[in-house]
Design a protein around this motif. Structure first.
Motif, short mmCIF file in Angstrom:
data_model
loop_
_atom_site.label_atom_id
_atom_site.label_comp_id
_atom_site.label_asym_id
_atom_site.label_seq_id
_atom_site.Cartn_x
_atom_site.Cartn_y
_atom_site.Cartn_z
N ILE A 1 0.82 -1.22 0.00
CA ILE A 1 0.00 0.00 0.00
C ILE A 1 0.85 1.26 0.00
CG2 ILE A 1 -0.19 0.15 2.51
CD1 ILE A 1 -3.16 0.94 2.08
N ASN A 2 2.12 1.14 0.42
CA ASN A 2 3.02 2.28 0.43
C ASN A 2 3.86 2.38 -0.84
OD1 ASN A 2 2.36 3.18 3.14
ND2 ASN A 2 3.44 1.34 3.85
N GLY A 3 3.58 1.49 -1.80
CA GLY A 3 4.30 1.53 -3.06
C GLY A 3 5.64 0.83 -3.03
N LYS A 4 5.96 0.12 -1.95
CA LYS A 4 7.24 -0.58 -1.84
C LYS A 4 7.07 -2.02 -2.36
CE LYS A 4 8.72 2.03 2.23
NZ LYS A 4 9.12 1.93 3.66
N PRO A 5 8.04 -2.53 -3.11
CA PRO A 5 7.95 -3.92 -3.56
C PRO A 5 7.77 -4.84 -2.35
CG PRO A 5 9.74 -2.79 -4.68
CD PRO A 5 9.26 -1.86 -3.60
N ARG A 6 6.75 -5.70 -2.40
CA ARG A 6 6.41 -6.47 -1.19
C ARG A 6 6.18 -7.94 -1.46
NH1 ARG A 6 7.86 -5.73 3.49
NH2 ARG A 6 7.42 -3.51 3.15
N VAL A 7 5.69 -8.32 -2.64
CA VAL A 7 5.34 -9.71 -2.93
C VAL A 7 5.84 -10.09 -4.32
CG1 VAL A 7 3.45 -11.35 -3.28
CG2 VAL A 7 3.29 -9.65 -1.44
N VAL A 8 6.44 -11.27 -4.41
CA VAL A 8 6.80 -11.83 -5.71
C VAL A 8 5.83 -12.97 -6.01
CG1 VAL A 8 8.55 -13.04 -7.07
CG2 VAL A 8 9.22 -11.17 -5.55
N GLU A 9 5.31 -12.98 -7.22
CA GLU A 9 4.34 -13.98 -7.67
C GLU A 9 4.87 -14.70 -8.89
OE1 GLU A 9 -0.38 -14.02 -8.99
OE2 GLU A 9 0.83 -12.23 -9.37
N GLY A 10 4.61 -16.00 -8.93
CA GLY A 10 4.95 -16.78 -10.12
C GLY A 10 3.96 -17.90 -10.31
N TRP A 11 3.82 -18.35 -11.56
CA TRP A 11 2.85 -19.39 -11.93
C TRP A 11 3.60 -20.63 -12.41
CZ3 TRP A 11 -2.65 -18.53 -12.34
CH2 TRP A 11 -3.03 -17.22 -12.01
N MET A 12 3.10 -21.80 -12.00
CA MET A 12 3.65 -23.03 -12.52
C MET A 12 3.10 -23.26 -13.93
SD MET A 12 5.66 -25.59 -12.08
CE MET A 12 6.01 -25.53 -10.31
N PRO A 13 3.97 -23.47 -14.92
CA PRO A 13 3.47 -23.67 -16.30
C PRO A 13 2.53 -24.86 -16.37
CG PRO A 13 5.85 -23.35 -16.28
CD PRO A 13 5.44 -23.50 -14.85
N LYS A 14 1.50 -24.72 -17.20
CA LYS A 14 0.59 -25.84 -17.45
C LYS A 14 1.29 -26.83 -18.36
CE LYS A 14 -3.72 -23.28 -16.86
NZ LYS A 14 -5.04 -22.92 -17.46
N ARG A 15 0.92 -28.09 -18.19
CA ARG A 15 1.51 -29.11 -19.04
C ARG A 15 1.03 -28.93 -20.48
NH1 ARG A 15 -0.31 -32.35 -14.56
NH2 ARG A 15 1.43 -32.95 -13.23
N HIS A 16 1.83 -29.36 -21.42
CA HIS A 16 1.45 -29.28 -22.84
C HIS A 16 0.15 -30.05 -23.05
CE1 HIS A 16 5.05 -27.26 -24.04
NE2 HIS A 16 5.82 -28.22 -23.56
N GLY A 17 -0.77 -29.41 -23.73
CA GLY A 17 -2.05 -30.04 -24.01
C GLY A 17 -3.09 -29.79 -22.95
N ALA A 18 -2.66 -29.16 -21.82
CA ALA A 18 -3.62 -28.86 -20.76
C ALA A 18 -4.43 -27.64 -21.16
CB ALA A 18 -2.91 -28.63 -19.44
N GLY A 19 -5.65 -27.55 -20.66
CA GLY A 19 -6.48 -26.42 -21.00
C GLY A 19 -6.16 -25.19 -20.24
#
Length: 282
Positions: A264-282
């Motif tokens: 809320i103060n504009g300071k970097p606070r959280v890193v987010e990442g996504w696990m790639p979906k498997r090939h052919g997954a929806g």
């Protein structure tokens, strides 16, 4: 002594310790020891304190002047609109961490794990906000897990939260679509500069891993691949100046759409990442 006189006395004594928060802390202490509401504390300045009430207020004030965190004196602290039990075995929940909760709630999830749960504030809040979700709360500290269990029961989610005593992933089984953590990230050098309320009263291991402050992220990411479902997310809180380094660790671990989010103060606070979906997954 009247309530108003005690508040003025306490405010003056707290000023060197609490600064601009001195008046608020005095009111919270008085409300805690008397059982009065915040409104009553504000309105009944002329009311005389009982000898027992005055003695309890002075004892609590002495603890605070010894630099004990107010949250530990009160035994509980607010987080995301709820009250959480706090002890010396847990960190005091910080408002900065609410950024992580907001981001977690921005997307659907069904099964989460909170690594290094402490009070359980993150896991309990997420389950309380998301009916039907289940989760695991892990911590290396059995004492912290006991506190997390109390908080889970207090907020009605104990039946949906399993607690596991574990050193990061050791002893944890299952696959999750949401992994969250507020790990120890303070560097060894930074830890030496923190206030006594932190270094003398909160568990060191929950604050700093020493060194560059990044070892907990490495441990989390080293064990992430088998436990984070394809299309699942990992969210971690970070300290000042760590955004770029932690984002690089996320990318090296094979996560997609890596982003650094501000608080809320504009300071970097959280890193987010996504696990790639498997090939052919929806």
């Amino acid at each position: 002594m009247t309530a108003g006189a005690w508040l003025a006395h306490a405010r003056a004594r707290l000023a060197p310790v609490a600064g601009a928060q001195a008046a608020r802390e005095a009111r919270l202490i008085l409300a805690h020891v008397t059982g009065w509401s915040a409104t009553r504390v504000a309105l009944e300045g002329g009311a005389a304190l009982t000898p027992e009430g005055l003695s309890a207020a002075e004892a609590a004030l002495a603890r605070r002047l010894a630099r004990e965190p107010l949250a530990q004196i009160l035994g509980a602290w607010g987080f995301y609109g709820r009250s959480f039990r706090v002890t010396r075995d847990t960190l005091v929940p910080r408002p900065d961490t609410e950024t992580l909760v907001d981001l977690a709630l921005a997307r659907p999830f069904e099964r989460l794990i909170d690594l290094g749960t402490g009070t359980g504030a993150i896991a309990v809040t997420l389950l309380a906000e998301r009916d039907g979700a289940t989760g695991v709360a892990s911590d290396i500290s059995a004492a912290a897990l006991a506190v997390a269990g109390e908080n889970a029961a207090a907020h009605g989610v104990a039946g949906r939260l399993r607690r596991v005593e574990a050193d990061w992933w050791d002893g944890v089984d299952g696959v999750f679509d949401l992994v969250v953590s507020n790990p120890p990230y303070v560097t060894g050098a930074e830890y030496a500069t923190l206030a006594p309320e932190v270094t003398d009263w909160e568990p060191r291991g929950a604050l700093t891993p020493g060194g560059d402050g990044l070892s907990a992220y490495r441990a989390i990411l080293d064990g992430l691949a088998p436990r984070l479902a394809p299309g699942g997310r990992c969210l971690v809180e970070i300290g000042a100046g760590q955004g770029e380094a932690v984002a690089a660790l996320f990318t090296a671990a094979g996560l997609d759409a890596v982003a650094v989010h501000p608080d809320i103060n504009g300071k970097p606070r959280v890193v987010e990442g996504w696990m790639p979906k498997r090939h052919g997954a929806g």
